[in-house]
Design an enzyme around this catalytic site. Sequence first.
Site, PDB file in Angstrom:
ATOM      1  N   CYS A 421       0.896  -1.342   0.045  1.00  0.00           N
ATOM      2  CA  CYS A 421       0.113  -0.181   0.046  1.00  0.00           C
ATOM      3  C   CYS A 421       0.907   1.208   0.002  1.00  0.00           C
ATOM      4  O   CYS A 421       0.374   2.253  -0.469  1.00  0.00           O
ATOM      5  CB  CYS A 421      -1.039  -0.122   1.070  1.00  0.00           C
ATOM      6  SG  CYS A 421      -0.235  -0.158   2.844  1.00  0.00           S
ATOM      7  N   HIS A 465      -2.090   1.079   7.136  1.00  0.00           N
ATOM      8  CA  HIS A 465      -2.402   1.291   5.682  1.00  0.00           C
ATOM      9  C   HIS A 465      -2.101   2.650   5.375  1.00  0.00           C
ATOM     10  O   HIS A 465      -2.062   3.636   6.228  1.00  0.00           O
ATOM     11  CB  HIS A 465      -3.880   1.130   5.527  1.00  0.00           C
ATOM     12  CG  HIS A 465      -4.264   0.854   4.064  1.00  0.00           C
ATOM     13  ND1 HIS A 465      -3.673   0.040   3.303  1.00  0.00           N
ATOM     14  CD2 HIS A 465      -5.445   1.615   3.530  1.00  0.00           C
ATOM     15  CE1 HIS A 465      -4.220   0.207   2.262  1.00  0.00           C
ATOM     16  NE2 HIS A 465      -5.356   1.168   2.180  1.00  0.00           N
ATOM     17  N   ASP A 481      -8.184   5.496  -2.824  1.00  0.00           N
ATOM     18  CA  ASP A 481      -7.178   4.116  -1.990  1.00  0.00           C
ATOM     19  C   ASP A 481      -6.811   3.324  -3.442  1.00  0.00           C
ATOM     20  O   ASP A 481      -7.775   2.559  -3.827  1.00  0.00           O
ATOM     21  CB  ASP A 481      -7.999   3.400  -1.336  1.00  0.00           C
ATOM     22  CG  ASP A 481      -7.284   2.322  -0.461  1.00  0.00           C
ATOM     23  OD1 ASP A 481      -5.921   2.333  -0.858  1.00  0.00           O
ATOM     24  OD2 ASP A 481      -7.532   1.775   0.471  1.00  0.00           O
TER      25      ASP A 481
END
Length: 688
Positions: A421, A465, A481
Amino acid sequence: MDRIRGTQSEEATATNLPSRALLWLIASFALLLSPQWDRLPLWLIAACAVLAAWRWLAQYGRVRLPGRLLRTGIMLVLIGVYVATVQGRFTVDTAASFFVLAVGLKWLETRSVRDFYVLFFILVYLASVNFLFHQEILWALVNFTGIALLLVGLQVLNAPELPGGMTSGLRRLGGMFLKTLPIVVLLFVFFPRMSPLWSVPLVSGEARTGISDTMRPGDISNLAQSSERAFRVTFGGEMPAYRDRYWRGLILDYLDGETWRQGQQEPFRALGRVAVDGGIGELEPNQYDVLLEPTDQRWAFALESSRAVSDNVFEDSADLFRFRRPADSPVRYRLALESEASVAETQNAAELRRYLQLPQEGNPRAREFARELRRTMGDEQVVRTLLQRFREQEYFYTLRPPAMPEDGIDSLLFDEKRGFCAHYAGATTFVLRAAGIPSRVVVGYQGGENGAGGDYLIVRQYDAHAWVEAYIDGRGWVRIDPTAAIAPDRIELGLREAMAAEGSFLENNWTSPQRYADVALVQWASLQMDRINYQWQRWVVGYQGQSQMDLMSRLPGGFGMRELGYMTAGIVGAGLLIAGLISAFQMRRGERRDAFRRVVDTWHRLCATAGVPVRHGETPSVLASRLAKAEPAAGDSARLFARMVNSHYYSAGKDGEGVEQLKRMRRLLATMKRQLRRSGTRTGRSSD
């Protein structure tokens, strides 16, 4: 010559302490050190073990305890090593380590009973120091067990002849514990609560697992291998869906080479006391409580569109929340979700330019790609096109990303197409900024698993994250995202399911129960233990002033601090009265059990009435002789009574003889009373 005598005297006193008492003391020391083993340097643990073993061997004459000069030399050497280790840092860690060193050195001075008592109280204080670093129920039990061993050692020291050893000592401790437990519980609930020691600012040098204020491409993938708790959350209403659990922590808006960091440092704030029991009263349907594990950072984690409810957390800029001091101990705070979406905040041009910053050089292909998008598309279309690229092309979400060369964003987007991520969030922000769209990296957590019974959420470090927020005219800051486009299972179900095919979930963490979540028994035991710790943290460790007043407000009569003081005084007074009555009752019961003792006491009182008081250490025969001299008429009866007393206490009789002997003693005592009355005995007559 005097020095030699002094040395011999010190060696002689080395064995003055009972060996069993010393053993209990050493065992307690080892147990009370265990909560700090993960933070003490190895040399200090080894030094403490050697010093305690030295004292134990000296108890049996295997070695000699060092004299004054050698003790001074050992102390100076160990202090020198300590100073070299801490390197000028003064934190709670270094202070606690120095205290442990002082306790270890004290073993070389433990020669007398007085030294035992000094070390006893020092170890009790060490148990309280342990709570600075660990407040979980398991470590609390370890501390209480260590104190129990100390108390057993104290019993052995003062009464080494007591039978039963450990069993007898623990039985006595258990009896005292059961007697005092009701009073302790009442005082815990009603005594006016003050902030505990760990609510004072504690500047610590201990490294904590968790997100930091910088982000490099591989940082968060390293956190993904940790199953430590980040925080727990209890909701007053329905829990949000998994995909909506974005816990915002901080914003990184400045790219320095490959490292994202905060462009503006947070303003300095003086450290101050902070309440750790921010969750007060019943939760409203739109509220939620967060119990955060220590991070040594000031940021608090919250869902979007939240507002602060408890006063131990405040809202900072950019919809972020902060504490007034670093979270160096578990902190409980309360937030509320806004029922309506807030109006988009207008940003001035100067502020937005900060979110367009990029290095002067580097990643030319990504820059050119952004310019191509910008030539024909508006802001929202650029975002949609970039996400569509991630969704349609063969990009992979992996915990085993390849090492990125120079121009790592170019390599990720156009060559490797494998990353975590942090890689994709950083690359997305770079492309959006190169396309003229203000954007920033947001770091926090996403997800959370249900605790035992589904009553709360557990967010762990592997839920860490990173995602992106872009500023769109008319909409304000919008969450983007790229992970949701590349690996939707990560956002919908969690990291475990997203990494199932790759098999990389907690692959380096063999001892984590979460690694074996497919084993039902392991998962059940882990969740049950977590629930116990969670309730302990909320209702015992976090029970402070506001929590207490909230509980008291539910009782009839409207209790305040004054009423709590009166109630506490009443509880203490009632406890002392009950303890006194119980002790008096036990004494009377003990007297009733010893009928011979009562008959002898009656004889002593009769002698005192005749002017012959009992002298300290006097035997029955001597007392009878003095009574015969003062009252010849009762002399024969007194001598016979004394022989019967001696026979009872010092001769082994047959079964059943004791009852008959007791009857004879009572008849003989009645005869002496009649003889003294006939001779005209008056109270107060003296006798030599």
